[in-house]
Design a protein around this motif. Sequence first.
Motif, PDB file in Angstrom:
ATOM      1  N   LEU A 214     -21.155 -32.303  30.549  1.00 40.60           N
ATOM      2  CA  LEU A 214     -21.993 -33.368  32.305  1.00 40.60           C
ATOM      3  C   LEU A 214     -21.296 -32.019  33.029  1.00 40.60           C
ATOM      4  O   LEU A 214     -20.603 -31.617  33.041  1.00 40.60           O
ATOM      5  CB  LEU A 214     -21.626 -34.168  32.024  1.00 40.60           C
ATOM      6  CG  LEU A 214     -22.191 -35.199  31.044  1.00 40.60           C
ATOM      7  CD1 LEU A 214     -21.769 -36.654  31.906  1.00 40.60           C
ATOM      8  CD2 LEU A 214     -24.063 -35.124  31.206  1.00 40.60           C
ATOM      9  N   ASP A 215     -22.171 -32.224  34.343  1.00 38.52           N
ATOM     10  CA  ASP A 215     -21.803 -31.515  35.787  1.00 38.52           C
ATOM     11  C   ASP A 215     -21.831 -32.275  36.439  1.00 38.52           C
ATOM     12  O   ASP A 215     -23.156 -32.360  37.335  1.00 38.52           O
ATOM     13  CB  ASP A 215     -22.412 -30.501  36.684  1.00 38.52           C
ATOM     14  CG  ASP A 215     -22.808 -29.264  37.171  1.00 38.52           C
ATOM     15  OD1 ASP A 215     -21.452 -29.829  37.552  1.00 38.52           O
ATOM     16  OD2 ASP A 215     -23.115 -28.826  37.806  1.00 38.52           O
ATOM     17  N   LEU A 216     -20.745 -33.415  36.660  1.00 37.31           N
ATOM     18  CA  LEU A 216     -21.277 -34.432  37.280  1.00 37.31           C
ATOM     19  C   LEU A 216     -21.346 -33.845  39.141  1.00 37.31           C
ATOM     20  O   LEU A 216     -21.606 -34.146  40.004  1.00 37.31           O
ATOM     21  CB  LEU A 216     -19.616 -35.680  37.523  1.00 37.31           C
ATOM     22  CG  LEU A 216     -20.448 -36.291  35.760  1.00 37.31           C
ATOM     23  CD1 LEU A 216     -19.664 -37.250  35.580  1.00 37.31           C
ATOM     24  CD2 LEU A 216     -21.906 -36.878  36.525  1.00 37.31           C
ATOM     25  N   PRO A 217     -19.897 -33.052  39.698  1.00 43.99           N
ATOM     26  CA  PRO A 217     -19.657 -32.769  41.033  1.00 43.99           C
ATOM     27  C   PRO A 217     -21.450 -31.868  41.642  1.00 43.99           C
ATOM     28  O   PRO A 217     -21.689 -32.226  42.652  1.00 43.99           O
ATOM     29  CB  PRO A 217     -18.715 -32.135  40.991  1.00 43.99           C
ATOM     30  CG  PRO A 217     -18.280 -32.037  39.828  1.00 43.99           C
ATOM     31  CD  PRO A 217     -18.798 -32.894  39.129  1.00 43.99           C
ATOM     32  N   GLY A 218     -21.860 -30.961  40.777  1.00 41.12           N
ATOM     33  CA  GLY A 218     -23.179 -30.461  41.107  1.00 41.12           C
ATOM     34  C   GLY A 218     -24.034 -31.790  40.786  1.00 41.12           C
ATOM     35  O   GLY A 218     -25.353 -31.389  41.707  1.00 41.12           O
ATOM     36  N   SER A 219     -24.022 -32.492  39.871  1.00 46.66           N
ATOM     37  CA  SER A 219     -24.943 -33.378  40.378  1.00 46.66           C
ATOM     38  C   SER A 219     -25.341 -34.033  41.447  1.00 46.66           C
ATOM     39  O   SER A 219     -26.086 -35.083  41.736  1.00 46.66           O
ATOM     40  CB  SER A 219     -25.004 -34.216  38.905  1.00 46.66           C
ATOM     41  OG  SER A 219     -25.209 -33.231  37.413  1.00 46.66           O
ATOM     42  N   LEU A 220     -23.818 -35.104  41.553  1.00 45.87           N
ATOM     43  CA  LEU A 220     -23.935 -35.836  42.868  1.00 45.87           C
ATOM     44  C   LEU A 220     -24.353 -34.780  44.208  1.00 45.87           C
ATOM     45  O   LEU A 220     -25.100 -35.237  44.727  1.00 45.87           O
ATOM     46  CB  LEU A 220     -22.485 -35.784  43.212  1.00 45.87           C
ATOM     47  CG  LEU A 220     -22.230 -37.519  42.369  1.00 45.87           C
ATOM     48  CD1 LEU A 220     -20.180 -36.826  42.508  1.00 45.87           C
ATOM     49  CD2 LEU A 220     -22.738 -38.377  42.745  1.00 45.87           C
ATOM     50  N   ARG A 221     -24.068 -33.246  44.507  1.00 49.91           N
ATOM     51  CA  ARG A 221     -24.499 -32.972  45.544  1.00 49.91           C
ATOM     52  C   ARG A 221     -26.077 -32.225  45.408  1.00 49.91           C
ATOM     53  O   ARG A 221     -27.053 -32.466  46.985  1.00 49.91           O
ATOM     54  CB  ARG A 221     -23.914 -30.856  45.319  1.00 49.91           C
ATOM     55  CG  ARG A 221     -23.940 -30.292  46.768  1.00 49.91           C
ATOM     56  CD  ARG A 221     -22.917 -29.919  46.513  1.00 49.91           C
ATOM     57  NE  ARG A 221     -21.997 -28.838  45.979  1.00 49.91           N
ATOM     58  CZ  ARG A 221     -20.666 -29.040  46.989  1.00 49.91           C
ATOM     59  NH1 ARG A 221     -20.827 -28.996  48.029  1.00 49.91           N
ATOM     60  NH2 ARG A 221     -19.659 -28.844  47.024  1.00 49.91           N
ATOM     61  N   ALA A 222     -26.739 -32.141  44.623  1.00 57.16           N
ATOM     62  CA  ALA A 222     -27.667 -31.751  44.158  1.00 57.16           C
ATOM     63  C   ALA A 222     -28.794 -33.487  44.765  1.00 57.16           C
ATOM     64  O   ALA A 222     -29.701 -33.136  45.468  1.00 57.16           O
ATOM     65  CB  ALA A 222     -28.100 -31.900  42.830  1.00 57.16           C
TER      66      ALA A 222
END
Length: 331
Positions: A214-222
């Motif tokens: 997953l890409d959780l930090p990137g998804s949160l930022r987006a």
Amino acid sequence: MPVLKNIYRYPIKGLSAQPLLRVELQAKKPFPHDRVFALVRPGAPFDTSRPKWGKKGLFVMLMLEEALARVRTTLDVETLQLTITQDNHRLIVADLNDEQARARVEEIIWQLVPALRSAPTLVRSHDGHFMDKPDNVISLINLATVRSLEEQWGIKIDPLRFRANFYIDGARPWEEFDWVGGDIRIGEGLFRVDRRNGRCGATNVNPETGRRDLDLPGSLRAAFGHKELGIYLVAREGGSVSVGDSVATPVPSGASHAARPLAGMRRSGRQLFMCGGCYFIYDQSAGLPDHSIPPDTSFAAIPANWRCPDCGTEKSTFRPYVETSRSPAAI
């Protein structure tokens, strides 16, 4: 009223969580036996003869080495006997008081992460810790917030991805952000809610499979314009804290803004570079004046030995970043 559901410590930075039923905390002190050992990266600018806190990029850890999650480790904090298993097969039982035993542990980690140029060095802090932050903070995750992301994104998120000390349930999603600056009481302990917790690439690693899926930090930022999930606490009053204790929280100041999705984040004309480990973003137009990098300094002009100011990883981990609004990404 929210309830404390789980307590964990992580005796060796980057390795397995160890569940606890109870912990005795002291005012202004860190979580006991948490990240008191760490594996120093080969060639890192770190004095292994005098171990002390350093930025996480100096150490072998999940942010960069997801293979660490493929083994299970258990450390008896009283005897310092470490057990490492993989696929239900015991690899070693080692006494970390013994230099030769520590060397065998280091070799096993090198076999697990063969991209390292040599075996890492296992070090112990006798009067401090190797947590991500230098101050004596204790991390907390609100399980309702994690569930809200699962519902919003349609994915399963193991809460252990966030490697927190305390996991609570019974609060509103994102309510914990409203507590920042106030106090909460868990069992006998009183804690100041110091700040939000910015997430790094370690959360992308599935703790069961050891895969970066997953890409959780990137998804949160987006989705929200930040990469924060969970909060840091500082113990103001010590005492016993146990699973099942109630969590007395301050009166919420109002609806949290954290859960409001963004319509979009794209801004033209900005050249951005993102750390592949902690997701720190370098904006060429702003520079980093606190690090003697003036505004409008191109990323290419930054010296090759420069390291991320947030996590300490090498410049080579950075990549170009384009601000976009997108769905959670599998990687």
